[in-house]
Design a protein around this motif. Structure first.
Motif, PDB file in Angstrom:
ATOM      1  N   LYS A 158       0.181  -5.278  15.458  1.00  0.00           N
ATOM      2  CA  LYS A 158      -0.310  -5.595  16.801  1.00  0.00           C
ATOM      3  C   LYS A 158      -0.486  -7.104  16.966  1.00  0.00           C
ATOM      4  O   LYS A 158      -0.135  -7.668  18.018  1.00  0.00           O
ATOM      5  N   GLU A 164       2.893  -8.515  17.577  1.00  0.00           N
ATOM      6  CA  GLU A 164       3.370  -8.227  18.930  1.00  0.00           C
ATOM      7  C   GLU A 164       2.791  -9.198  19.951  1.00  0.00           C
ATOM      8  O   GLU A 164       3.507  -9.680  20.846  1.00  0.00           O
ATOM      9  N   TRP A 184      -6.137 -10.254  15.265  1.00  0.00           N
ATOM     10  CA  TRP A 184      -6.354  -9.030  16.034  1.00  0.00           C
ATOM     11  C   TRP A 184      -7.165  -8.060  15.170  1.00  0.00           C
ATOM     12  O   TRP A 184      -6.715  -7.647  14.110  1.00  0.00           O
ATOM     13  N   GLU A 210      -0.879  -1.554  10.755  1.00  0.00           N
ATOM     14  CA  GLU A 210      -0.876  -1.359  12.204  1.00  0.00           C
ATOM     15  C   GLU A 210      -1.556  -2.524  12.922  1.00  0.00           C
ATOM     16  O   GLU A 210      -1.080  -2.995  13.962  1.00  0.00           O
ATOM     17  N   LYS A 211      -2.642  -3.038  12.354  1.00  0.00           N
ATOM     18  CA  LYS A 211      -3.346  -4.160  12.984  1.00  0.00           C
ATOM     19  C   LYS A 211      -2.543  -5.452  12.876  1.00  0.00           C
ATOM     20  O   LYS A 211      -2.496  -6.245  13.827  1.00  0.00           O
TER      21      LYS A 211
END
Length: 364
Positions: free
Chosen positions: A143, A146, A228, A139-140
């Motif tokens: 991100k 993105e 991130w 998930e990190k």
């Protein structure tokens, strides 16, 4: 969760404890970030964060509620650090032999021996754990991807809006644009110094961004990423400024097809070399094998380059949850180069590509 699994390996190795000294390892195990800290894990399950006075309060606030012991290390470093380890009854200690400077290792080993501690260096002790990401880690990374793509697309729009004065801009101008926007988006910064390579510079895979002006009718290679919450992204696209040489357009199509073939080879249970060979053999079949000069990819996570290596000799089987880049390239000296890079997650069904930006040519 990471620390508990590593403790089991420490016990299996017959060690009393393991001292992790590199910043990536310390962060992976504790989620604590600093410029000077160590993690000591014992076979009995003790989790100890060792740091200096600059970080001690931060460490206690963050880690003590999570069941960690926090110890302050003071000068003289080697006397104090080995004494802390001795306090936990450690007699047989593993260390990151592939991460320690020789001078540090020799001095540390000497002081440890004086306290009856046998020091055993290991290489890649955490690799088997770090290669397979948890859903939280993925998930990190997602991100980070993105943010990278959003800023990259902003850069594309900037270039189009300033089409008439592109040759007045330099590679460094574009890197400055990226970095400024990354920070505005909340990223910690670049995951590596962004590569902006104009014209002939794109034939250098790891070109160092400089003051070269952008060139008409040439390629513009941009390789960039962010950090991130401790995790990296990595992303490359090669743009067309005007109409590049016809051979470079042909090379772009070959690299794109090689990338797609590599993606098709991604599947849990297969040897990772199959990903590299899918791209490499296709590029060779089109007559450009000698101009593909690096591996097809690499693991990415806390560090921008980490295991596994996606190369033709790598027998490691792909496992669901592995995260690595796919980035074939062709580089023609004196002319230009093309690289197209995405990050993929290995699943039982195949490759889950994290980037959404198409592989089709982007014309400026």
């Amino acid at each position: 969760m990471h620390a508990e699994r590593v403790v089991k390996k420490i016990s299996r190795e017959g060690l009393d404890g393991f001292l992790f000294s590199s910043q990536p390892s310390v962060f992976y195990l504790s989620r604590f970030s600093s410029t000077h800290a160590y993690v000591l894990l014992t076979a009995e399950g003790k989790k100890v964060l060792i740091t200096d006075g600059r970080y001690i309060l931060k460490a206690e606030k963050f880690l003590s509620p999570l069941g960690w012991e926090v110890r302050e290390v003071t000068a003289p470093l080697f006397d104090n650090l080995t004494q802390i380890i001795a306090d936990y009854g450690v007699k047989k200690l593993g260390v990151e032999g592939d991460r320690l400077k020789l001078d540090f290792f020799e001095k540390f080993k000497c002081k440890a021996n004086e306290k009856g501690i046998k020091v055993i260096p290991y290489g890649g002790f955490l690799d088997e754990f770090r290669m397979v990401k948890t859903p939280e880690e993925i998930e990190k990374i997602t991100k980070a991807v993105e943010i990278t793509e959003k800023v990259f697309l902003n850069l594309v729009e900037f270039l189009k809006e300033n089409r008439k004065r592109l040759t007045q801009l330099t590679e460094q101008d574009l890197r400055s644009f990226l970095v400024c926007q990354y920070l505005k988006e909340g990223a910690k910064g670049e995951s590596f110094p962004s590569i902006v390579a104009s014209g002939e510079n794109s034939a250098i895979p790891h070109h160092e961004t400089g003051n070269t002006p952008l060139k008409e009718n040439s390629l513009l290679l941009i390789d960039t990423g962010v950090v991130w919450e401790g995790y990296c992204s990595d992303f490359t696209r090669t743009l067309f400024i005007g109409k590049p040489d016809g051979e470079l357009i042909k090379v772009y199509d070959i690299v794109r097809e090689a990338h797609l073939r590599a993606l098709e080879a991604v599947k849990a249970g297969r040897a990772i070399k199959e990903v590299d060979l899918a791209a490499r053999e296709y590029i060779a079949s089109r007559g450009y094998g000698e101009f593909f000069t690096h591996s097809t990819g690499h693991g990415v996570g806390i560090e921008i380059h980490e295991p596994p290596r996606v190369y033709k000799t790598e027998e490691t089987p792909m496992v669901e949850g592995m995260v690595f880049t796919v980035e074939p390239g062709i580089y023609l000296p004196g002319k230009g180069g093309v690289r197209l890079e995405n990050i993929v997650v290995v699943t039982e069904e195949g490759a889950k590509v994290l980037q959404k930006t198409p592989l089709e040519p982007i014309e400026i």
